[in-house]
Design an enzyme around this catalytic site. Structure first.
Site, short mmCIF file in Angstrom:
data_model
loop_
_atom_site.label_atom_id
_atom_site.label_comp_id
_atom_site.label_asym_id
_atom_site.label_seq_id
_atom_site.Cartn_x
_atom_site.Cartn_y
_atom_site.Cartn_z
N CYS A 1 0.83 -1.20 0.00
CA CYS A 1 0.00 0.00 0.00
C CYS A 1 0.88 1.26 0.00
O CYS A 1 1.64 1.48 -0.93
CB CYS A 1 -0.99 -0.04 1.16
N HIS B 1 -3.95 -4.19 -0.21
CA HIS B 1 -3.57 -4.87 1.03
C HIS B 1 -3.69 -6.38 0.83
O HIS B 1 -4.78 -6.94 0.99
CB HIS B 1 -4.48 -4.43 2.18
N GLU C 1 -2.77 -8.70 2.73
CA GLU C 1 -3.11 -9.35 4.00
C GLU C 1 -4.61 -9.26 4.30
O GLU C 1 -5.11 -9.96 5.20
CB GLU C 1 -2.30 -8.74 5.15
#
Length: 201
Positions: free
Chosen positions: A79, A181, A183
């Site tokens: 990011c 992102h 994750e």
């Protein structure tokens, strides 16, 4: 050991959890020694570019990060962390980044709502081991108002369409950036992180 860089900006816990499932040597750290001892670096980031660069400079880690990247250590910017890898940002002014990749961070120029927030589809631009197992119908989670304007478009692996093509995954040799992102992007994000981990091995 995989070093997740803690400089006061970033979603560290979720990044840690995602990597811990792949490699239990992962460590959140703000120590220069860990940067040199690590086998890979993760540079997360959320918020404003200038604030993040100021914090990174205050941490005293800029020199060691750039040295390790220049010597070929696998590095992943996530990011805002991806944006920091580039030369310059025009977010609320004009600010220098780490400059390990060539390009600038500019305002997202689209007729659609900004910030670009939510799930969006990846479009493959270039074949690379980092994109192994990722098709053109895979969705990942974005939150950003500024995007990359790269000098070298051949470094783009995936884009996302949001009125304009947004570079979503980039790679130059050992340095990788993901504008979204991973994750927080379910199985697709975890697959991309696994592919990065395979690159480390």
């Amino acid at each position: 050991m995989i070093a997740i860089i803690d400089y006061g900006v970033g979603n560290l816990k979720s990044v840690y959890k995602a990597f811990y499932n792949l490699d239990d040597t992962v460590k959140i750290t703000s120590k220069e020694k860990d940067i040199y001892d690590s086998k890979a670096l993760i540079l997360p980031g959320v918020g404003a570019f200038k604030d993040a660069m100021d914090r990174l400079k205050t941490s005293g880690l800029v020199g060691s990060l750039k040295e390790n990247m220049s010597k070929g250590k696998p590095t992943l910017g996530i990011c805002l962390g991806m944006q920091l890898l580039y030369e310059k940002s025009y977010e609320d002014g004009e600010w220098e980044g780490l400059g390990v990749l060539q390009g600038e961070i500019v305002a997202l120029n689209t007729s659609l709502k900004v910030p670009h927030m939510g799930w969006n589809r990846l479009k493959k631009w270039k074949e690379d081991p980092l994109g192994e197992g990722i098709g053109d119908e895979e969705y990942v989670y974005f939150v950003h108002s500024y995007c990359l304007q790269p000098k070298n478009k051949e470094e783009i692996l995936f884009c996302a369409e949001y009125g304009v093509d947004i570079p979503a995954v980039v790679r130059k040799e050992n340095i990788v950036g993901m504008q979204f992102h991973p994750e927080k992007s379910g199985k697709t994000g975890l697959r991309l992180l696994k592919n990065f981990w395979e690159m480390i091995k």
